[in-house]
Design an enzyme around this catalytic site. Structure first.
Site, PDB file in Angstrom:
ATOM      1  N   TYR A 107       0.859  -1.189   0.000  1.00 16.44           N
ATOM      2  CA  TYR A 107       0.000   0.000   0.000  1.00 16.44           C
ATOM      3  C   TYR A 107       0.888   1.229   0.000  1.00 16.44           C
ATOM      4  O   TYR A 107       0.829   2.078   0.872  1.00 16.44           O
ATOM      5  CB  TYR A 107      -0.967  -0.008   1.197  1.00 16.44           C
ATOM      6  CG  TYR A 107      -2.287   0.642   0.857  1.00 16.44           C
ATOM      7  CD1 TYR A 107      -3.179   0.021  -0.003  1.00 16.44           C
ATOM      8  CD2 TYR A 107      -2.622   1.884   1.360  1.00 16.44           C
ATOM      9  CE1 TYR A 107      -4.381   0.610  -0.349  1.00 16.44           C
ATOM     10  CE2 TYR A 107      -3.814   2.489   1.035  1.00 16.44           C
ATOM     11  CZ  TYR A 107      -4.691   1.858   0.181  1.00 16.44           C
ATOM     12  OH  TYR A 107      -5.892   2.447  -0.161  1.00 16.44           O
ATOM     13  N   GLY A 108       1.752   1.277  -1.029  1.00 13.55           N
ATOM     14  CA  GLY A 108       2.722   2.364  -1.130  1.00 13.55           C
ATOM     15  C   GLY A 108       2.386   3.353  -2.210  1.00 13.55           C
ATOM     16  O   GLY A 108       1.494   4.188  -2.053  1.00 13.55           O
ATOM     17  N   VAL A 109       3.047   3.282  -3.363  1.00 16.46           N
ATOM     18  CA  VAL A 109       2.916   4.280  -4.418  1.00 16.46           C
ATOM     19  C   VAL A 109       1.753   3.970  -5.363  1.00 16.46           C
ATOM     20  O   VAL A 109       0.844   4.777  -5.518  1.00 16.46           O
ATOM     21  CB  VAL A 109       4.243   4.399  -5.203  1.00 16.46           C
ATOM     22  CG1 VAL A 109       4.125   5.396  -6.319  1.00 16.46           C
ATOM     23  CG2 VAL A 109       5.380   4.793  -4.263  1.00 16.46           C
ATOM     24  N   GLN A 110       1.764   2.819  -6.010  1.00 11.40           N
ATOM     25  CA  GLN A 110       0.731   2.476  -6.988  1.00 11.40           C
ATOM     26  C   GLN A 110      -0.490   1.806  -6.366  1.00 11.40           C
ATOM     27  O   GLN A 110      -1.607   1.956  -6.848  1.00 11.40           O
ATOM     28  CB  GLN A 110       1.300   1.553  -8.077  1.00 11.40           C
ATOM     29  CG  GLN A 110       2.119   2.249  -9.124  1.00 11.40           C
ATOM     30  CD  GLN A 110       1.302   3.124 -10.054  1.00 11.40           C
ATOM     31  OE1 GLN A 110       0.122   2.927 -10.267  1.00 11.40           O
ATOM     32  NE2 GLN A 110       1.965   4.128 -10.612  1.00 11.40           N
ATOM     33  N   GLN A 157       9.493  -6.639  -3.163  1.00 10.94           N
ATOM     34  CA  GLN A 157       9.154  -7.829  -3.946  1.00 10.94           C
ATOM     35  C   GLN A 157      10.150  -8.953  -3.685  1.00 10.94           C
ATOM     36  O   GLN A 157       9.753 -10.113  -3.550  1.00 10.94           O
ATOM     37  CB  GLN A 157       9.077  -7.491  -5.437  1.00 10.94           C
ATOM     38  CG  GLN A 157       7.839  -6.692  -5.783  1.00 10.94           C
ATOM     39  CD  GLN A 157       7.719  -6.394  -7.262  1.00 10.94           C
ATOM     40  OE1 GLN A 157       8.508  -6.852  -8.084  1.00 10.94           O
ATOM     41  NE2 GLN A 157       6.711  -5.618  -7.612  1.00 10.94           N
ATOM     42  N   ASP A 217      10.849  -2.768  -5.591  1.00 10.27           N
ATOM     43  CA  ASP A 217      11.740  -3.865  -5.993  1.00 10.27           C
ATOM     44  C   ASP A 217      12.266  -4.607  -4.770  1.00 10.27           C
ATOM     45  O   ASP A 217      12.265  -5.837  -4.727  1.00 10.27           O
ATOM     46  CB  ASP A 217      12.928  -3.334  -6.808  1.00 10.27           C
ATOM     47  CG  ASP A 217      12.504  -2.697  -8.118  1.00 10.27           C
ATOM     48  OD1 ASP A 217      11.484  -3.121  -8.684  1.00 10.27           O
ATOM     49  OD2 ASP A 217      13.200  -1.765  -8.559  1.00 10.27           O
ATOM     50  N   ALA A 218      12.714  -3.858  -3.767  1.00  9.62           N
ATOM     51  CA  ALA A 218      13.251  -4.475  -2.549  1.00  9.62           C
ATOM     52  C   ALA A 218      12.166  -5.279  -1.833  1.00  9.62           C
ATOM     53  O   ALA A 218      12.417  -6.393  -1.364  1.00  9.62           O
ATOM     54  CB  ALA A 218      13.829  -3.409  -1.629  1.00  9.62           C
ATOM     55  N   HIS A 243       5.704  -3.167 -13.035  1.00  9.81           N
ATOM     56  CA  HIS A 243       7.010  -3.022 -13.681  1.00  9.81           C
ATOM     57  C   HIS A 243       7.642  -4.406 -13.690  1.00  9.81           C
ATOM     58  O   HIS A 243       7.323  -5.251 -12.865  1.00  9.81           O
ATOM     59  CB  HIS A 243       7.900  -1.977 -13.012  1.00  9.81           C
ATOM     60  CG  HIS A 243       8.217  -2.256 -11.575  1.00  9.81           C
ATOM     61  ND1 HIS A 243       9.184  -3.148 -11.187  1.00  9.81           N
ATOM     62  CD2 HIS A 243       7.671  -1.770 -10.439  1.00  9.81           C
ATOM     63  CE1 HIS A 243       9.236  -3.187  -9.870  1.00  9.81           C
ATOM     64  NE2 HIS A 243       8.321  -2.367  -9.385  1.00  9.81           N
ATOM     65  N   GLY A 285       1.174   6.897  -8.861  1.00 14.74           N
ATOM     66  CA  GLY A 285      -0.124   6.497  -8.339  1.00 14.74           C
ATOM     67  C   GLY A 285      -1.053   7.680  -8.140  1.00 14.74           C
ATOM     68  O   GLY A 285      -2.250   7.602  -8.397  1.00 14.74           O
TER      69      GLY A 285
END
Length: 171
Positions: free
Chosen positions: A15-18, A81, A78-79, A102, A131
């Site tokens: 629940y961050g950027v996108q 994930q 990325d980190a 991405h 987002g």
């Protein structure tokens, strides 16, 4: 999009950027959406609750959300994930769609360790904006450009799922 996704449960991880924009746009479009987030990461958990997601109903720990999802939107950094993959992979249901915005984790699987199982669709919808832009354009009645890709079509439905999800998120 609603017709294609009518029997799907979209589990949005993170629940961050996108994630807020994509999940809220889908919810507003009548898609069944749940959020998967680590309850110990209080900032994101509290933001999700403030946006109307309810613990135990539409907001779950990561592993439970993945098990409940027929589409799993893997929207962490990325980190994140890389870190969460050991929790995500064993909980993916056969026939689920694993969705990215991405492709870093899959393309650089040698470094990330993110190697999707063969029994899931692997798809991507990549909005061409933050987002906040995705949500703002949607709320104004518009959309945002996005790219899409299909890496793996296990179910034979990856294309229709990808296009429907793109529409549902406001692309």
């Amino acid at each position: 999009a609603r017709s294609v996704l009518k029997d799907e449960t979209v589990a949005v991880l993170g629940y961050g950027v996108q994630a807020p924009a994509q999940s809220l746009n889908m919810r507003d479009n009548g898609i069944r959406v749940i959020i998967g987030h680590d309850p110990d990461r209080l900032n994101g958990w509290k933001k999700a609750v403030a946006d109307g997601w309810r613990p135990g109903e539409t907001l779950f720990p990561i592993e439970e959300a993945v098990r409940r999802g027929t589409v799993v939107q893997y929207l962490g950094s990325d980190a994140a994930q890389m870190l969460l993959w050991p929790k995500v992979k064993p909980n993916l249901m056969p026939g689920a769609a694993l969705y990215f915005s991405h492709g870093f984790a899959v393309v650089y699987h040698d470094q990330t360790g993110v190697i999707p199982p063969e029994n899931v669709d692997v798809i991507l919808v990549a909005p061409k904006g933050s987002g906040t832009s995705v949500r703002r354009n949607f709320q104004a009645g518009g959309g945002i450009n996005a790219s899409y890709a299909i890496h793996q079509d296990y179910t034979g439905r990856a294309f229709e799922r990808t296009i429907a999800l793109g529409i549902a998120i406001g692309a």
